[in-house]
Design a protein around this motif. Structure first.
Motif, PDB file in Angstrom:
ATOM      1  N   HIS A 230      46.181  49.981  40.626  1.00  0.00           N
ATOM      2  CA  HIS A 230      47.428  49.287  40.266  1.00  0.00           C
ATOM      3  C   HIS A 230      47.211  48.065  39.372  1.00  0.00           C
ATOM      4  O   HIS A 230      47.805  47.960  38.307  1.00  0.00           O
ATOM      5  CB  HIS A 230      48.186  48.895  41.532  1.00  0.00           C
ATOM      6  CG  HIS A 230      49.387  48.054  41.265  1.00  0.00           C
ATOM      7  ND1 HIS A 230      50.545  48.571  40.717  1.00  0.00           N
ATOM      8  CD2 HIS A 230      49.626  46.725  41.416  1.00  0.00           C
ATOM      9  CE1 HIS A 230      51.430  47.606  40.570  1.00  0.00           C
ATOM     10  NE2 HIS A 230      50.895  46.478  40.989  1.00  0.00           N
ATOM     11  N   HIS A 273      48.139  38.953  38.981  1.00  0.00           N
ATOM     12  CA  HIS A 273      49.473  38.933  39.595  1.00  0.00           C
ATOM     13  C   HIS A 273      49.492  39.345  41.066  1.00  0.00           C
ATOM     14  O   HIS A 273      50.273  38.820  41.845  1.00  0.00           O
ATOM     15  CB  HIS A 273      50.451  39.790  38.770  1.00  0.00           C
ATOM     16  CG  HIS A 273      50.379  41.254  39.042  1.00  0.00           C
ATOM     17  ND1 HIS A 273      49.401  42.063  38.514  1.00  0.00           N
ATOM     18  CD2 HIS A 273      51.160  42.063  39.784  1.00  0.00           C
ATOM     19  CE1 HIS A 273      49.597  43.300  38.925  1.00  0.00           C
ATOM     20  NE2 HIS A 273      50.658  43.332  39.700  1.00  0.00           N
ATOM     21  N   ASP A 274      48.631  40.272  41.463  1.00  0.00           N
ATOM     22  CA  ASP A 274      48.656  40.735  42.859  1.00  0.00           C
ATOM     23  C   ASP A 274      47.441  40.267  43.644  1.00  0.00           C
ATOM     24  O   ASP A 274      47.086  40.873  44.653  1.00  0.00           O
ATOM     25  CB  ASP A 274      48.727  42.274  42.897  1.00  0.00           C
ATOM     26  CG  ASP A 274      50.162  42.762  42.929  1.00  0.00           C
ATOM     27  OD1 ASP A 274      51.065  41.943  43.212  1.00  0.00           O
ATOM     28  OD2 ASP A 274      50.383  43.960  42.672  1.00  0.00           O
ATOM     29  N   LYS A 277      47.313  40.054  47.374  1.00  0.00           N
ATOM     30  CA  LYS A 277      47.189  41.223  48.254  1.00  0.00           C
ATOM     31  C   LYS A 277      45.846  41.249  48.978  1.00  0.00           C
ATOM     32  O   LYS A 277      45.646  42.079  49.859  1.00  0.00           O
ATOM     33  CB  LYS A 277      47.362  42.519  47.444  1.00  0.00           C
ATOM     34  CG  LYS A 277      48.811  42.836  47.153  1.00  0.00           C
ATOM     35  CD  LYS A 277      48.942  44.191  46.493  1.00  0.00           C
ATOM     36  CE  LYS A 277      50.383  44.490  46.147  1.00  0.00           C
ATOM     37  NZ  LYS A 277      50.502  45.609  45.213  1.00  0.00           N
ATOM     38  N   HIS A 431      56.365  38.020  39.274  1.00  0.00           N
ATOM     39  CA  HIS A 431      56.550  39.428  38.905  1.00  0.00           C
ATOM     40  C   HIS A 431      57.504  40.182  39.820  1.00  0.00           C
ATOM     41  O   HIS A 431      57.904  41.297  39.502  1.00  0.00           O
ATOM     42  CB  HIS A 431      55.191  40.149  38.791  1.00  0.00           C
ATOM     43  CG  HIS A 431      54.452  40.318  40.077  1.00  0.00           C
ATOM     44  ND1 HIS A 431      53.675  39.331  40.624  1.00  0.00           N
ATOM     45  CD2 HIS A 431      54.360  41.365  40.925  1.00  0.00           C
ATOM     46  CE1 HIS A 431      53.131  39.760  41.748  1.00  0.00           C
ATOM     47  NE2 HIS A 431      53.542  41.005  41.965  1.00  0.00           N
ATOM     48  N   ASP A 460      54.765  45.897  35.995  1.00  0.00           N
ATOM     49  CA  ASP A 460      54.537  46.121  37.438  1.00  0.00           C
ATOM     50  C   ASP A 460      55.477  47.198  37.972  1.00  0.00           C
ATOM     51  O   ASP A 460      55.068  48.086  38.726  1.00  0.00           O
ATOM     52  CB  ASP A 460      54.775  44.798  38.175  1.00  0.00           C
ATOM     53  CG  ASP A 460      54.346  44.875  39.621  1.00  0.00           C
ATOM     54  OD1 ASP A 460      53.151  45.087  39.866  1.00  0.00           O
ATOM     55  OD2 ASP A 460      55.212  44.727  40.507  1.00  0.00           O
TER      56      ASP A 460
HETATM   57 FE   LIG Z   1      51.795  44.552  41.263  1.00  0.00          FE
END
Ligand SMILES: [Fe+2]
Ligand SMILES: [Fe+2]
Length: 531
Positions: A230, A273-274, A277, A431, A460
């Motif tokens: 991703h 951006h992630d 996580k 995002h 995204d």
């Molecule tokens: Fe994402």
């Protein structure tokens, strides 16, 4: 033959008899330009063209000393129309020069001394068989030569400038390099060496930073079985979409332009951006069925139903009472139907069947007796999960999933982004914001969401829709994705203007083709140098 313009926009005119003050002024201009340049290829080319300009040299070569050898970086010859290295796109493919004192450039590098030769054919000090051979092939006549070592701030030789055939202005006649040229080129060479060191250091620091970011992204991507690429995919598409917005000459975004530093901030935001996580539990990221936690709890329910079945079966030796004759068989059939309903409800859907969810609620109210203790067919937690309408996450789990953005913000707040990178955390952290203010984490609306965040949100969103292996969704065609994204834009969630640029420029096909190429070649943007 006319000479090519330099990277400074000046044309070498030959300055054998030029005004000394004018040349000093030009030297200062060049020094300032060198110290301001941040791109290594431009810098190397500029160093050579500038020194040729000041000395009137017809040709020249810039070498860098690396791994104990002199590597050809830029080669120029005005008469032969040769320009290699630097910004030309043609790399000099000559074998590096070994540090052997018989070679004049190696000599200058080893001893840190400037060498001036009036006519290389007359020289007995060095081996010029190479230039003679070159002249025989090209018809050129190498004559005067000035070789200057490039020393950095610590006095260490990091390269060599070799200038060939000083020309007299007006006549173009080849003359020896003048003694004052030596001092000027030495001054410039030192400046150049320091500039090269600075640019190299800055580039190495940037490369190191981007490599660390990409490694972190790879670690987050590797957590998930289903969303494995991703971040990598979003990062690539994000930069491609930003470039398409920059390039578009029509529509409301025709005036939007991103400078190179702005593109760098966009690229880094895509990779980060992630990053939050990293804190999200894997079982939530990858929840494939509604009952799944660390395992699919359907197995527990099935086990329980097997127990209930045993409890409902008539005991051996107990003569069935007439009134209950049909009872156990009916209850067992009903139990099978109930388990079947649970199994079907456990499979995620875009929009679950309300009748099925109501049936699960009914089942959850049933109880059975085990050793005189009453137990529910389904626990409240199982019931909550099985009655999820869309996807696999309960509200609580969805909230945990959504906290990844808050973590992205929290983690990035510890990185001292400065200058052109100052807004990276803003772009990365927005995002999941929506233009209508219904996004998260801040519910920021149109006025607070810059174009860079809107681009990233679309990259995204597209990636999430395009994923072929999400547990709760079948793969979608490009056309279906576009319909869904246009509906989202109509609801003022994502930016319709950016979306139309993506569709108009056929970016989806280009992106998927590029990604497929990367995949087939076994390459990964996680480790591909950021250029
Ligand atoms: Fe994402
Ligand atoms: Fe996200």
């Amino acid at each position: 033959m006319s000479q090519p313009p330099t990277t400074d926009g000046h044309v070498p005119t030959g300055s054998g008899g030029g005004d000394f003050q004018a040349r000093m002024n030009r030297l200062i201009e060049i020094s300032i330009a060198l110290s301001a340049e941040r791109k290594l290829d431009v810098l190397l080319e500029r160093i050579l063209t500038s020194t040729r300009e000041i000395t009137g040299a017809d040709a020249g070569t810039l070498y860098r000393l690396q791994d104990g050898r002199l590597h050809f970086e830029v080669i120029q010859n005005a008469t032969l129309g040769i320009a290699t290295g630097g910004t030309t796109g043609n790399k000099a493919r000559l074998e590096p020069v070994k540090l052997d004192k018989a070679n004049v450039c190696a000599y200058a590098a080893i001893l840190g001394r400037t060498v001036a030769i009036a006519d290389v054919y007359e020289s007995r000090e060095f081996d010029f068989s190479g230039p003679r051979q070159y002249d025989r092939v090209t018809g050129y006549r190498s004559r005067s030569m000035l070789v200057v070592p490039m020393k950095n701030h610590a006095g260490v030789v990091t390269g060599v400038l070799q200038l060939l055939n000083a020309t007299e202005p007006g006549t173009g006649a080849v003359v020896p390099f003048r003694s004052e040229d030596t001092a000027i080129v030495e001054a410039l060479a030192s400046q150049a060496a320091v500039a090269i060191d600075n640019v190299t250091l800055i580039q190495e620091t940037k490369d190191l930073f981007e490599a660390v970011i990409r490694v972190m992204a790879a670690a987050v991507d590797a957590k998930s079985h289903y969303t494995g690429n991703h971040i990598q995919r979003v990062a690539i598409l994000n930069s491609m979409l930003a470039q398409a917005v920059h390039d578009t000459a029509e529509g409301p975004l025709a005036a939007v332009r991103f400078s190179e530093p702005e593109m760098e901030a966009i690229r880094i935001a895509g990779w980060l951006h992630d990053i939050g996580k990293i804190t999200t539990p894997v079982w939530i990221m990858d929840k494939a069925t509604k009952l799944e936690t660390l395992m699919d709890r359907l197995e527990l329910v099935e086990l329980r139903f097997r127990l209930i079945r045993e409890l409902l079966r008539p005991q051996a030796g107990t003569p069935p009472k007439p009134a209950e004759d049909a009872g156990p068989a009916t209850r067992l059939a009903e139990l099978d139907e109930a388990l079947d309903a649970v199994r079907r409800a456990n499979v995620p859907a875009e929009n679950a069947d309300p009748a099925l969810l109501a049936r699960v609620q009914e089942i959850s109210r049933r109880t059975y007796l085990d050793d005189g203790v009453e137990h529910p067919y389904l626990t409240p937690d199982e019931t909550e999960n099985l009655t999820i309408r869309r996807g696999t996450l309960t509200e609580d789990q969805r909230r945990i999933m959504q906290t990844h953005v808050e973590w992205t913000n929290r983690l990035l707040s510890h990185i001292p982004f400065k200058g052109h990178l100052a807004d990276v955390p803003v772009f990365a952290g927005q995002h999941h914001e929506r233009l209508n203010g219904r996004g998260y984490p801040d519910g920021a609306g149109r006025d607070r969401i810059p174009i860079q965040s809107r681009i990233l949100a679309i990259a995204d969103f597209y990636e999430a829709l395009s994923a072929k292996d999400r547990p709760y969704r079948r793969p979608m065609s490009k056309e279906e994705i576009i319909v869904i994204m246009r509906e989202s834009a109509a609801r003022e969630e994502i930016d319709g203007d950016v979306l139309e640029v993506m569709i108009r420029s056929d970016l989806i096909d280009a992106f998927e083709a590029l990604f497929e190429d990367l995949r087939q070649e076994g390459l990964s943007a996680y480790t591909t140098p950021p250029r």
